[in-house]
Motif scaffolding. Structure first.
Motif, mmCIF file in Angstrom:
data_model
loop_
_atom_site.group_PDB
_atom_site.id
_atom_site.type_symbol
_atom_site.label_atom_id
_atom_site.label_comp_id
_atom_site.label_asym_id
_atom_site.label_seq_id
_atom_site.Cartn_x
_atom_site.Cartn_y
_atom_site.Cartn_z
ATOM 1 N N GLN A 192 0.690 -0.994 -0.201
ATOM 2 C CA GLN A 192 0.528 0.026 -0.363
ATOM 3 C C GLN A 192 0.296 1.557 -0.101
ATOM 4 N N LYS A 193 2.103 1.465 0.560
ATOM 5 C CA LYS A 193 2.637 2.415 0.536
ATOM 6 C C LYS A 193 3.166 2.922 -0.665
ATOM 7 N N VAL A 194 3.700 1.704 -1.123
ATOM 8 C CA VAL A 194 4.500 1.801 -2.524
ATOM 9 C C VAL A 194 3.609 2.555 -3.648
ATOM 10 N N LEU A 195 2.168 1.809 -3.533
ATOM 11 C CA LEU A 195 1.425 2.341 -4.923
ATOM 12 C C LEU A 195 0.304 4.229 -4.273
ATOM 13 N N ASN A 196 0.640 3.880 -2.500
ATOM 14 C CA ASN A 196 0.431 5.415 -2.264
ATOM 15 C C ASN A 196 1.576 6.809 -2.942
ATOM 16 N N GLU A 197 2.853 5.936 -3.078
ATOM 17 C CA GLU A 197 4.196 6.918 -3.370
ATOM 18 C C GLU A 197 3.910 7.189 -5.107
ATOM 19 N N LEU A 198 4.095 6.123 -6.026
ATOM 20 C CA LEU A 198 3.410 5.886 -6.873
ATOM 21 C C LEU A 198 2.067 7.108 -6.846
ATOM 22 N N ALA A 199 1.221 7.204 -6.397
ATOM 23 C CA ALA A 199 0.188 7.963 -6.677
ATOM 24 C C ALA A 199 0.843 9.526 -6.734
ATOM 25 N N LEU A 200 1.556 9.873 -5.427
ATOM 26 C CA LEU A 200 2.095 10.904 -4.745
ATOM 27 C C LEU A 200 3.162 11.701 -6.428
ATOM 28 N N ILE A 201 3.736 10.284 -6.769
ATOM 29 C CA ILE A 201 4.587 11.109 -8.098
ATOM 30 C C ILE A 201 3.840 11.106 -9.464
ATOM 31 N N GLN A 202 2.754 10.406 -9.392
ATOM 32 C CA GLN A 202 1.741 11.192 -11.025
ATOM 33 C C GLN A 202 0.710 11.775 -10.656
ATOM 34 N N ARG A 203 1.069 12.603 -9.290
ATOM 35 C CA ARG A 203 0.058 14.173 -9.208
ATOM 36 C C ARG A 203 0.874 15.060 -9.386
ATOM 37 N N VAL A 204 2.745 14.620 -9.009
ATOM 38 C CA VAL A 204 3.425 15.813 -9.165
ATOM 39 C C VAL A 204 3.443 15.944 -10.550
ATOM 40 N N ASN A 205 2.993 14.955 -11.864
ATOM 41 C CA ASN A 205 3.319 14.496 -12.893
ATOM 42 C C ASN A 205 2.507 14.920 -13.717
ATOM 43 N N GLY A 206 1.935 16.004 -13.056
ATOM 44 C CA GLY A 206 0.713 16.579 -13.491
ATOM 45 C C GLY A 206 -0.779 15.814 -14.498
ATOM 46 N N SER A 207 -0.649 14.402 -14.166
ATOM 47 C CA SER A 207 -1.853 13.721 -14.040
ATOM 48 C C SER A 207 -3.305 13.992 -12.974
ATOM 49 N N GLU A 208 -3.779 13.433 -12.574
ATOM 50 C CA GLU A 208 -4.889 13.492 -11.574
ATOM 51 C C GLU A 208 -5.797 12.227 -10.496
ATOM 52 N N PRO A 209 -5.134 11.399 -10.164
ATOM 53 C CA PRO A 209 -6.083 10.879 -9.325
ATOM 54 C C PRO A 209 -6.298 11.347 -8.363
ATOM 55 N N ALA A 210 -7.448 10.642 -8.590
ATOM 56 C CA ALA A 210 -8.668 11.344 -7.729
ATOM 57 C C ALA A 210 -8.498 11.101 -6.228
ATOM 58 N N GLU A 211 -7.523 10.507 -5.803
ATOM 59 C CA GLU A 211 -7.947 10.222 -4.000
ATOM 60 C C GLU A 211 -6.272 9.232 -4.498
ATOM 61 N N MET A 230 1.209 14.453 2.796
ATOM 62 C CA MET A 230 1.894 14.848 1.305
ATOM 63 C C MET A 230 1.061 14.440 0.403
ATOM 64 N N TRP A 231 0.111 13.724 0.508
ATOM 65 C CA TRP A 231 -1.149 14.309 -0.682
ATOM 66 C C TRP A 231 -2.513 15.724 -0.701
ATOM 67 N N LYS A 232 -2.336 15.637 0.349
ATOM 68 C CA LYS A 232 -3.074 17.031 0.620
ATOM 69 C C LYS A 232 -2.169 18.033 0.498
ATOM 70 N N LYS A 233 -1.101 18.478 1.372
ATOM 71 C CA LYS A 233 -0.514 18.604 0.162
ATOM 72 C C LYS A 233 -0.373 19.426 -1.227
ATOM 73 N N LEU A 234 -0.090 18.498 -2.202
ATOM 74 C CA LEU A 234 -0.307 18.709 -3.423
ATOM 75 C C LEU A 234 -1.688 19.248 -3.968
ATOM 76 N N THR A 235 -2.534 18.475 -3.303
ATOM 77 C CA THR A 235 -3.835 19.024 -3.447
ATOM 78 C C THR A 235 -4.123 19.988 -3.494
ATOM 79 N N GLY A 236 -3.997 20.563 -2.452
ATOM 80 C CA GLY A 236 -4.491 21.453 -1.579
ATOM 81 C C GLY A 236 -6.041 21.285 -1.059
ATOM 82 N N ALA A 237 -5.748 20.389 -0.369
ATOM 83 C CA ALA A 237 -6.925 19.577 0.293
ATOM 84 C C ALA A 237 -7.361 19.925 1.684
#
Length: 208
Positions: free
Chosen positions: A150-169, A201-208
């Motif tokens: 789960q940690k690895v898949l979360n890390e990938l989602a963080l990278i995708q978010r920085v990369n400009g894609s938009e994982p919903a959560e 970190m996710w909240k920081k990136l998304t402004g949530a």
């Protein structure tokens, strides 16, 4: 001014402590500082964790992940962080390719390096490892290794978010019971702490 990598987390001044104790292999690691999740991470590594990150310890990679999270979060808050304090070691890079105990934490370390590089404007190659499909399957179970996956898949989602894609959560959010257990005497404490830090970190990136 570039902050010394090994000293990244030492500069933190956190106003309060968590009352519970964490442990590793039945060994008390003492109280851990808590952050607000906005300017500092929810879980801050203490000296015990830093010591284990520098030694040949069974949970060394988990300690390294927590310390690297501090550096990454400081970068997200505008500080000039260009290197991880604990990049993956040569043997960890080699074993990340293998389906062996601890390999998924090694992959997490590699992806942390990718995330920091992305935050610094780089274009790292995001590798897919041989165990990628198994990780996805294991992450949705209660079997051993589920939280590492789960940690690895979360890390990938963080990278995708920085990369400009938009994982919903963020793919994996801890429930209230596991959040509570992050500060208790259980084997998964450091995994739970890392996942709570990923959420910040996710909240920081998304402004949530």
């Amino acid at each position: 001014q570039v902050i010394s990598a090994q000293a990244v987390y030492k500069s933190l001044q956190i106003p309060f402590l968590v009352g519970e104790l964490c442990s590793t292999m039945g060994q008390s690691i003492g109280p851990q500082e808590r952050g607000d999740g906005v300017t500092t991470l929810p879980w801050i590594p203490n000296d015990f964790i830093e010591q284990r990150a520098g030694k040949n310890h069974e949970k060394r990679a988990k300690c390294m992940i927590l310390l690297n999270q501090v550096a990454i979060f400081k970068k997200m808050n505008g500080e000039n962080i260009t290197e991880l304090p604990y990049p993956p070691l040569p043997y960890q890079l080699e074993r990340a390719e293998q389906n062996i105990h601890g390999a998924w934490d090694f992959i997490n370390l590699i992806y942390q390096g990718n995330l920091l590089e992305k935050l610094n404007g780089g274009r790292p190659e995001i590798r897919e490892f041989p165990t990628a499909q198994l990780m996805k399957e294991r992450a949705n179970t209660n079997y051993s290794g589920a939280f590492e996956a789960q940690k690895v898949l979360n890390e990938l989602a963080l990278i995708q978010r920085v990369n400009g894609s938009e994982p919903a959560e963020l793919p994996f959010i801890l429930n209230d019971t596991r959040r509570e257990r992050a500060g208790k005497n259980i084997d998964q404490s450091w995994d739970f702490q890392a996942m709570m830090n990923q959420e910040a970190m996710w909240k920081k990136l998304t402004g949530a």
